[in-house]
Design a protein around this motif. Structure first.
Motif: not given
Length: 318
Positions: A126, A151, A265
């Motif tokens: 992430c 991310y 995402s």
């Protein structure tokens, strides 16, 4: 220990370690090795970073346990200001410091007599995927990078906002700085997840908040030191920082982007893949949402990760 979301394999040893980053903050980490590892020899090593707002007892312990079984030395850690690591006030986030934490892990691993300094890689889950890439942009000791459900937190800070909305955000953050200063620099922190795990997320919660709750707010991934969010003013540097501005400079070191086919995402990895130079690969996991690559051992492609690391670290460019 009971606060890890994944049981430790009988063949793996985990020891708690502490080491400083470049700013003198002591980081709390866990070092994983196979119990039968020959520590008179030097081995490939990997640093695993937690999802943004997460701690080492969550997703990182899942990756570390499995990859230690496969012969790697694996280091997990709590970011500074988080978990068991140092840093006051608590719950502060910083793109520079969170990137530095990966290089601090390289420092630590490179001092271990059973680690090959020329065979150290990083893996970020992430938000840590973006920080891992940022670290590799400037730290040539990192010989390979893997991201899982990546991310880019600096891109996310401005995503979907008009210039006027961004200006209003800046004004609100400026006002919050006055409040924090008036309170002796005790910054506002508002936890996102409950203190104790829920049985299930609220039925009317919209996505992607519901997805975060499906992991962090229920028994699956809940941890008392990962309540979600950061101090309100932590948002400031993310508006003023381009985390992945130099992705092309990682080459010729390889990057593996791992994404779920249903991940909200996914575009972050696709965008970073497009900006990166060869060697690079975008690997899609079937029937997987964003959080499935945190802990789902039936979804995380460990065979792919192992093959990527062994293939590229054995011939790592200097």
């Amino acid at each position: 220990m009971s606060d890890y979301i994944h049981a430790l394999s009988e063949s793996v040893e985990r020891i708690h370690v502490r080491y400083p980053n470049r700013y003198g903050l002591m980081l709390a980490g866990d070092l994983y090795t196979a119990k039968q590892m020959d520590k008179t020899k030097r081995h490939m090593a990997l640093i695993v970073g937690a999802p943004y707002g997460g701690v080492k007892e969550q997703g990182p312990c899942v990756y570390a346990d499995e990859l230690a079984r496969r012969g790697f030395v694996v280091l997990t850690f709590d970011p500074c200001y988080m978990g068991e690591s140092e840093g006051e006030p608590r719950h502060v986030s910083s793109p520079e410091l969170f990137t530095e934490n990966f290089s601090a892990g390289v420092d630590f691993l490179g001092l271990q007599p059973f680690v090959n300094r020329e065979q150290i890689a990083v893996l970020g889950i992430c938000g840590s995927g973006g920080f891992a890439l940022a670290a590799a942009q400037v730290d040539t000791r990192i010989k390979a990078v893997i991201t899982a459900s990546m991310y880019d937190m600096t891109a996310a800070a401005r995503m979907g906002q008009t210039p006027q909305q961004i200006l209003e955000t800046k004004k609100a953050l400026a006002a919050q700085r006055w409040k924090d200063a008036e309170h002796g620099y005790m910054p506002e922190y508002i936890p996102f997840f409950p203190e104790r795990p829920l049985s299930e997320p609220p039925a009317d919660m919209p996505e992607p908040d519901a997805e975060w709750f499906r992991f962090y707010a229920v028994k699956r991934g809940h941890h008392e030191r990962a309540r979600g969010g950061f101090t309100t003013t932590s948002h400031i540097p993310f508006l003023n920082f381009d985390l992945l501005a130099h992705l092309d400079e990682i080459s010729p070191r390889p990057i593996l982007f791992i994404v779920g086919d249903r991940a909200h995402s996914k575009f972050f990895s696709e965008n970073a893949y497009a900006k990166s130079l060869e060697p690079k690969e975008l690997y899609t996991v079937k029937d997987a949402e964003h959080i499935d690559l945190y802990d789902r051992t039936d979804r995380i492609p460990f065979d792919k990760i192992e093959a990527f690391l062994k293939s590229n670290l054995q011939s790592a460019p200097l």
